[in-house]
Design a protein around this motif. Structure first.
Motif, PDB file in Angstrom:
ATOM      1  N   GLU A  72       0.773  -1.179   0.033  1.00  0.00           N
ATOM      2  CA  GLU A  72      -0.158   0.083   0.122  1.00  0.00           C
ATOM      3  C   GLU A  72       0.922   1.178   0.160  1.00  0.00           C
ATOM      4  N   VAL A  73       1.954   1.116   0.914  1.00  0.00           N
ATOM      5  CA  VAL A  73       2.677   2.333   0.899  1.00  0.00           C
ATOM      6  C   VAL A  73       3.727   2.184  -0.532  1.00  0.00           C
ATOM      7  N   TYR A  74       4.193   1.423  -0.955  1.00  0.00           N
ATOM      8  CA  TYR A  74       4.801   1.199  -2.282  1.00  0.00           C
ATOM      9  C   TYR A  74       4.168   1.855  -3.434  1.00  0.00           C
ATOM     10  N   ARG A  75       2.890   1.757  -3.301  1.00  0.00           N
ATOM     11  CA  ARG A  75       1.945   2.259  -4.271  1.00  0.00           C
ATOM     12  C   ARG A  75       2.115   3.787  -4.580  1.00  0.00           C
ATOM     13  N   ILE A  76       2.436   4.531  -3.392  1.00  0.00           N
ATOM     14  CA  ILE A  76       2.835   5.753  -3.521  1.00  0.00           C
ATOM     15  C   ILE A  76       3.721   6.155  -4.825  1.00  0.00           C
ATOM     16  N   TRP A  77       4.448   5.363  -5.021  1.00  0.00           N
ATOM     17  CA  TRP A  77       5.431   5.843  -6.231  1.00  0.00           C
ATOM     18  C   TRP A  77       5.929   4.342  -7.145  1.00  0.00           C
ATOM     19  N   ARG A  78       5.557   3.341  -6.593  1.00  0.00           N
ATOM     20  CA  ARG A  78       5.567   1.904  -7.340  1.00  0.00           C
ATOM     21  C   ARG A  78       4.730   1.481  -8.114  1.00  0.00           C
ATOM     22  N   PRO A  79       4.480   0.856  -9.255  1.00  0.00           N
ATOM     23  CA  PRO A  79       5.893   0.326  -9.803  1.00  0.00           C
ATOM     24  C   PRO A  79       6.369   1.531 -10.530  1.00  0.00           C
ATOM     25  N   SER A  80       7.846   1.397 -10.447  1.00  0.00           N
ATOM     26  CA  SER A  80       8.605   2.758 -11.011  1.00  0.00           C
ATOM     27  C   SER A  80       8.803   2.383 -12.526  1.00  0.00           C
ATOM     28  N   PRO A  81       8.939   3.405 -13.238  1.00  0.00           N
ATOM     29  CA  PRO A  81       9.232   3.033 -14.858  1.00  0.00           C
ATOM     30  C   PRO A  81      10.630   2.386 -15.095  1.00  0.00           C
ATOM     31  N   LEU A  82      10.474   1.908 -16.053  1.00  0.00           N
ATOM     32  CA  LEU A  82      11.629   1.253 -16.707  1.00  0.00           C
ATOM     33  C   LEU A  82      11.687   2.158 -18.116  1.00  0.00           C
ATOM     34  N   ILE A  83      12.654   2.898 -18.086  1.00  0.00           N
ATOM     35  CA  ILE A  83      13.072   3.865 -19.327  1.00  0.00           C
ATOM     36  C   ILE A  83      14.055   3.533 -20.420  1.00  0.00           C
ATOM     37  N   ARG A  84      13.676   3.539 -21.783  1.00  0.00           N
ATOM     38  CA  ARG A  84      14.748   3.311 -22.680  1.00  0.00           C
ATOM     39  C   ARG A  84      15.409   4.646 -22.947  1.00  0.00           C
ATOM     40  N   ALA A  85      16.984   4.663 -22.561  1.00  0.00           N
ATOM     41  CA  ALA A  85      17.742   6.007 -22.828  1.00  0.00           C
ATOM     42  C   ALA A  85      17.925   6.074 -24.422  1.00  0.00           C
ATOM     43  N   ARG A  86      17.039   6.484 -25.164  1.00  0.00           N
ATOM     44  CA  ARG A  86      17.246   6.603 -26.660  1.00  0.00           C
ATOM     45  C   ARG A  86      18.122   7.462 -27.040  1.00  0.00           C
ATOM     46  N   ASN A  87      17.993   8.442 -26.114  1.00  0.00           N
ATOM     47  CA  ASN A  87      18.851   9.732 -26.518  1.00  0.00           C
ATOM     48  C   ASN A  87      20.252   9.617 -26.120  1.00  0.00           C
ATOM     49  N   LEU A  88      20.506   9.085 -25.317  1.00  0.00           N
ATOM     50  CA  LEU A  88      22.119   8.389 -24.807  1.00  0.00           C
ATOM     51  C   LEU A  88      22.500   7.536 -25.828  1.00  0.00           C
ATOM     52  N   GLU A  89      21.684   6.604 -26.424  1.00  0.00           N
ATOM     53  CA  GLU A  89      22.010   5.493 -27.392  1.00  0.00           C
ATOM     54  C   GLU A  89      22.410   6.454 -28.564  1.00  0.00           C
ATOM     55  N   LYS A  90      21.499   7.219 -28.826  1.00  0.00           N
ATOM     56  CA  LYS A  90      21.688   8.329 -30.104  1.00  0.00           C
ATOM     57  C   LYS A  90      23.251   8.687 -30.026  1.00  0.00           C
ATOM     58  N   MET A  91      23.447   9.535 -28.911  1.00  0.00           N
ATOM     59  CA  MET A  91      24.565  10.285 -28.841  1.00  0.00           C
ATOM     60  C   MET A  91      25.570   9.259 -28.734  1.00  0.00           C
ATOM     61  N   LEU A  92      25.775   8.029 -28.057  1.00  0.00           N
ATOM     62  CA  LEU A  92      26.941   7.405 -28.092  1.00  0.00           C
ATOM     63  C   LEU A  92      27.039   6.482 -29.640  1.00  0.00           C
ATOM     64  N   ASP A  93      26.002   6.765 -30.499  1.00  0.00           N
ATOM     65  CA  ASP A  93      25.850   5.962 -31.591  1.00  0.00           C
ATOM     66  C   ASP A  93      26.344   4.517 -31.690  1.00  0.00           C
ATOM     67  N   THR A  94      25.657   3.888 -30.812  1.00  0.00           N
ATOM     68  CA  THR A  94      25.922   2.628 -30.180  1.00  0.00           C
ATOM     69  C   THR A  94      24.815   1.692 -30.748  1.00  0.00           C
ATOM     70  N   PRO A  95      24.919   0.348 -31.115  1.00  0.00           N
ATOM     71  CA  PRO A  95      24.034  -0.640 -31.474  1.00  0.00           C
ATOM     72  C   PRO A  95      23.254  -1.157 -30.275  1.00  0.00           C
ATOM     73  N   ALA A  96      24.093  -0.801 -29.004  1.00  0.00           N
ATOM     74  CA  ALA A  96      23.391  -1.371 -27.624  1.00  0.00           C
ATOM     75  C   ALA A  96      22.064  -0.653 -27.537  1.00  0.00           C
ATOM     76  N   LYS A  97      21.117  -1.561 -26.710  1.00  0.00           N
ATOM     77  CA  LYS A  97      19.952  -1.009 -26.225  1.00  0.00           C
ATOM     78  C   LYS A  97      20.114  -0.717 -24.615  1.00  0.00           C
ATOM     79  N   ILE A  98      19.701   0.566 -24.395  1.00  0.00           N
ATOM     80  CA  ILE A  98      20.251   0.967 -22.863  1.00  0.00           C
ATOM     81  C   ILE A  98      18.856   1.284 -22.267  1.00  0.00           C
ATOM     82  N   TYR A  99      18.659   0.385 -20.893  1.00  0.00           N
ATOM     83  CA  TYR A  99      17.345   0.673 -20.217  1.00  0.00           C
ATOM     84  C   TYR A  99      17.669   0.936 -18.879  1.00  0.00           C
TER      85      TYR A  99
END
Lengths: 455, 455
Positions: A72-99
C-alpha cells in the motif's frame, strides 16, 4: 513512435520479494558472534531487530510475501518506470539498447524507501515505538524518516557531522517527515562522548554514527535499530526493483545481457540484479551482472574475503565479506552512499563464485558520464548513480567497437537534486582522482584480527 | 487493493493541445501596441518570438497539433501519473475523493518543461541559435535550460540576483544543462547598467530581469526570447496536463467537481483546468475551477481588470489583465513562482465572466498544509504547490461538514526538493503572515497610466 517508458499497472506489482539464497551455487558462510566465534543465533539480534526481519535474514525460502500494508505504501511511487535511454544511445552511436529502472521517483528520491518501508512496517507490527539509524550523505536517513512517519514510529537519525553541516537540506527533509537528526558524534551516547572526549572537533564517521545508533537501540526497550544496506533482508526488500523490471522486459520481449548498478554495501546492486540472476542460476541463462564501486573504496576488486565487522566500532556480528577493513577511511568523494568498507555476505559469496563481476571507477569519469546523461536524457543523477552510468557508457562503446547489439539495464538508483554541490565542485575543477597507494589501501586490512576464511 | 495511481500508456498521450479561446463565452480583448494603442500585429512580436508561436498566440482553432519532436521529449516523463491521495483523505476523515496530477516527475521537477520543450522546438525549427529568459526562484529557468539543451540551443538566463545568491542549486541545475546564468541586474545590457548606475547593490527583480532578457533578444538577429507563463501559447502548451487527467478520470469512471491549482501568471492553473472547463463551456457540465494566489500578491481577488504591461520596465505589449500594477513589488514569500503582478489575458477574461473562481491564501496556512501532505503522502511539495493543497484541505473539510462526497483534483505542480530552505524557515518560525494595507495594495495601481477597460 519510439516508446521510451514501460509502465506496470499497480496490479502487476510483485506480491513477493525474491530471496537469492534459495538459488546460490554455494551458500553464504554464517555470520559469527564476535564473542563466541559461533554462528549467530536469532536471540543475538533480537535486542535491536524485530523477529520477522531476523527470520527474513536467515530464511532459505525463495519467495517471501510482501505484506499488503507495505505494498500500500509502495503504491505511492511504485511500480517505477523502466525507461529506454534512446537519446543516450543516439549520442553514443551504439548498437546497444540501454534501459534504466528509475528509482528516483520515490518521495526520498532513491531506491532506499523500498526497504525502509518494510523495516518500519515490521517494527511497527511488533510494537516498536522508536527506531534509530545512522546516515552519511542522508539518502538512507531521509528514506527511513519518510517510512517511520508513515507508520507512526519515532526516529532518531545520527548523521555524520561533516555531512550534517555540508548537506543541510537532507536534514530539512528528515525534519519535514518528523525525524530528529543529530550531528554525530553527540553527547547522547557513551560511544559519542568517548569520541568527543578525545577529539572535541571530530567531523564524525559512518562508523561512529552506527555505534551511536546501535547503542541507543540496544539500551532502550521500546527502540530498535535499522540498517539501509549489507544485510540479507535489506537486499531482499530491494528485489522489488528487479522483479518489476523482469516483467517490464517481458512486455517489450527483451532480456538484458548486462545488468549494472552502483555498489556501496550491496542493496542497490542486489535490488536490480538478483531477480535476473535467478534465470542464470536456475536455467543457465547468459547474463553479466556488474557491480560498480568507487576507485577510492575498492573492496570488491581489491579487498580481502574474510570475516569483518559491519561497523567501525565492532558492535555488529562478524560478517563473511569482501572488505578493506572496518577501520578503512574512504576519501570524502561525493558518492557518500558508496563510502563503505565492506560488502554484504551474499554479494561477497556470489563474487567469490564468479556469478557476478565488479569494477572500480574513478570519480571524474563518473561525473563526466553523469553530465552527459543529464544533457541528453534530462534527469540529473545522484553521484552514486553516475558510477553505473559510466560503466554503461563503457559497455555501449565496447558494443559499438565490436559491432554487437546488446541490451544493457542499469539501476538509476537516485536523482541528484540534493547533490548539486557535487556538480558545482566538478564544474569548478575541484574534484581530483587519486590512485590509492598500497599503504592507503591495505593498512586497515593488515591490522585486522578477525577470522580469515580459507580460500 | 486500493488503487492509488492511474497511468496512461505513452500511446494514450494527447496528440494536440487544447485552445480554450475556441470555447470562451466572450473572447479576450486584444493586447495593444503601447505606442499606437492599436491591437498588436504579428510583426510587433517577430523580433523576439518565432512565427509559429505568434500564430499559436492568436489562433482560434480548438486543437493545435503537438509536433512529434515535442512528444518525443515529453515521453521522458509524460504521461505523468494521476494519484489518489488516499492517506490525506484518511487523515482529514473526509468523504471527498482527492486526486492530484503529479508534475514533479519532470527532469526539472515541475510542470514548466511542458511549454519549455515546445518553445525550444519551435525556435530551433525556425533557425534560432540562442534564447534568453529571466527566472526568479529558478523553476522556469531550469526547465528552459533542459529544453534548450535537448534541442541544441544556447541559453542565457537572467536570474534575479537575490535568488541567484539564495538558491545556488537552481543555478547548478541550469549549468548542468549547459545554460549561462547571470545575476540580474548585469552590466551586459543597457537596462541592467542603468539600474546598476543608480543602485550598485540592487538585489534585482523579475521586472529588471525580463527587461534584460528582452533587450538582448531584441538586439540580436539569431536570438529570441522565451516566457514561462501569462501568454496564450504558454497556457495552451500546459493543457497537456489536464488532457491527460481527463483520460485518467475516464479510466476510473470519475470526473472532478472541483479543480484547484496555484496561481502565478496562469500556466499552472490553465494547464490542469482548461481541458476540464471545455465540458462546462460546451456542455454545461458543473465544475468549479479555483485559482489559488498568495495573499501577498492578490491580483485576481483584489486587482483591477485593465490594460497593463507584462513586465516592470514596460517592454511588452499592453495586456488586458487583472493586475496590481506592473510596479507592484510582492513581499519575498518563498513561493517565488507566484510573485507576479498580473494574470494572463485569457484567465482574466474567464474570471471576469465568472467561469472560474479565485482565492488568496496566506503563506503559513500553505506551509502547514504542505507539511501535512508530505507526512502522509510522502512527497514534499514546492511552496507554490502548497497553495493548492491548502485550498484542497479547505474544500475537503467543507465536504465533511456538509456530508457531501465530492471529487477534487489539484495540480501538484512541483516538488520542493530545491526549496527546503523554505521549510527550514517555516519550522524555525521565521515566516510571518502580513495583511497588506490599502496603500501597499493599491499604490502601484494608482500610478498606472495604461488604458482602463470599461466594466
Amino acid at each position: 513512435m519510439s516508446t521510451k517508458k514501460i509502465f506496470l499497472e499497480e496490479s502487476e506489482m510483485p506480491q513477493s520479494w525474491y530471496n537469492i539464497q534459495a538459488d546460490m551455487p554455494n551458500p553464504m558462510l554464517p555470520p559469527l558472534n564476535p564473542q563466541t566465534l559461533e554462528p549467530i543465533k536469532p536471540e543475538d539480534l533480537s535486542a535491536i531487530f524485530p523477529m520477522e526481519l531476523i527470520k527474513q535474514e536467515v530464511t532459505q525460502e525463495r519467495w517471501v510475501e510482501i505484506p499488503e500494508e507495505v505494498r500500500e505504501v509502495y503504491r505511492i511511487w511504485r511500480p517505477s518506470p523502466l525507461i529506454r535511454a534512446r537519446n543516450l544511445e543516439k549520442m553514443l552511436d551504439t548498437p546497444a539498447k540501454i534501459y534504466y529502472k528509475y528509482e528516483g521517483v520515490s518521495p526520498a528520491g532513491s531506491h532506499k524507501p523500498n526497504t525502509a518501508v518494510a523495516q518500519a512496517y515490521y517494527n511497527k507490527a511488533e510494537g516498536v515505538k522508536k527506531l534509530t539509524t545512522e546516515t552519511g550523505a542522508g539518502q538512507w536517513g531521509s528514506a527511513l524518516s519518510f517510512a517511520a512517519q508513515i507508520f507512526g514510529i519515532e526516529l532518531e537519525v545520527y548523521m555524520v557531522k561533516v555531512s550534517y553541516l555540508q548537506k543541510p537540506y537532507r536534514k530539512s527533509m528528515m525534519n519535514t517527515w518528523g525525524a530528529q537528526v543529530f550531528a554525530s558524534p553527540t553527547d547522547r551516547t557513551e560511544s559519542g562522548r568517548n569520541v568527543l572526549a578525545e577529539a572535541p572537533d571530530s567531523p564524525g564517521s559512518l562508523g561512529i554514527a552506527i555505534s551511536e545508533a546501535i547503542e541507543v537501540a540496544a539500551t532502550r526497550d521500546d527502540t530498535n535499530y535499522s540498517l539501509g544496506s549489507v544485510l540479507n533482508h535489506v537486499l531482499m526488500h530491494q528485489t522489488v526493483i528487479g522483479l518489476e523490471a523482469v516483467k517490464q522486459f517481458e512486455k517489450v520481449g527483451d532480456f538484458p545481457d548486462v545488468v549494472i548498478a552502483p555498489f556501496g554495501g550491496g542493496s542497490n546492486f542486489a535490488g536490480v540484479s538478483f531477480p535476473f540472476l535467478q534465470y542464470k542460476l536456475r536455467e543457465g541463462k547468459k547474463l553479466r551482472a556488474i557491480a560498480v564501486e568507487p576507485a577510492s573504496c575498492p573492496k570488491l576488486t581489491k579487498g580481502e574475503f574474510r570475516y569483518d565487522y559491519g561497523d567501525t566500532a565492532g558492535f555488529t556480528p562478524l560478517i563473511p565479506m569482501y572488505t578493506l577493513g572496518h577501520n578503512f577511511i574512504p576519501a570524502p568523494i561525493h558518492a557518500g552512499g558508496l563510502r563503505y568498507h565492506g560488502a554484504g555476505a551474499i554479494i561477497s559469496q556470489l563474487l567469490k563464485d564468479k556469478v557476478i563481476e565488479a569494477v572500480a571507477l574513478h570519480q571524474l569519469e563518473c561525473f563526466e558520464a553523469g553530465v552527459k546523461f543529464a544533457k541528453v536524457e534530462g534527469i540529473i543523477p545522484a553521484p552514486e548513480t553516475t558510477h553505473a552510468i559510466a560503466q554503461v557508457i563503457r559497455e555501449a562503446e565496447r558494443a559499438k567497437e565490436e559491432g554487437t547489439a546488446k541490451t544493457i539495464l542499469f539501476n538509476f538508483s537516485g536523482h541528484g537534486l540534493l547533490d548539486l554541490q557535487a556538480y558545482d565542485d566538478y564544474f569548478a575543477g575541484k574534484l581530483k582522482d587519486h590512485n590509492l597507494t598500497d599503504d592507503e589501501l591495505y593498512s586497515a586490512l593488515r591490522k585486522l584480527d578477525t577470522p580469515k576464511i580459507e580460500q
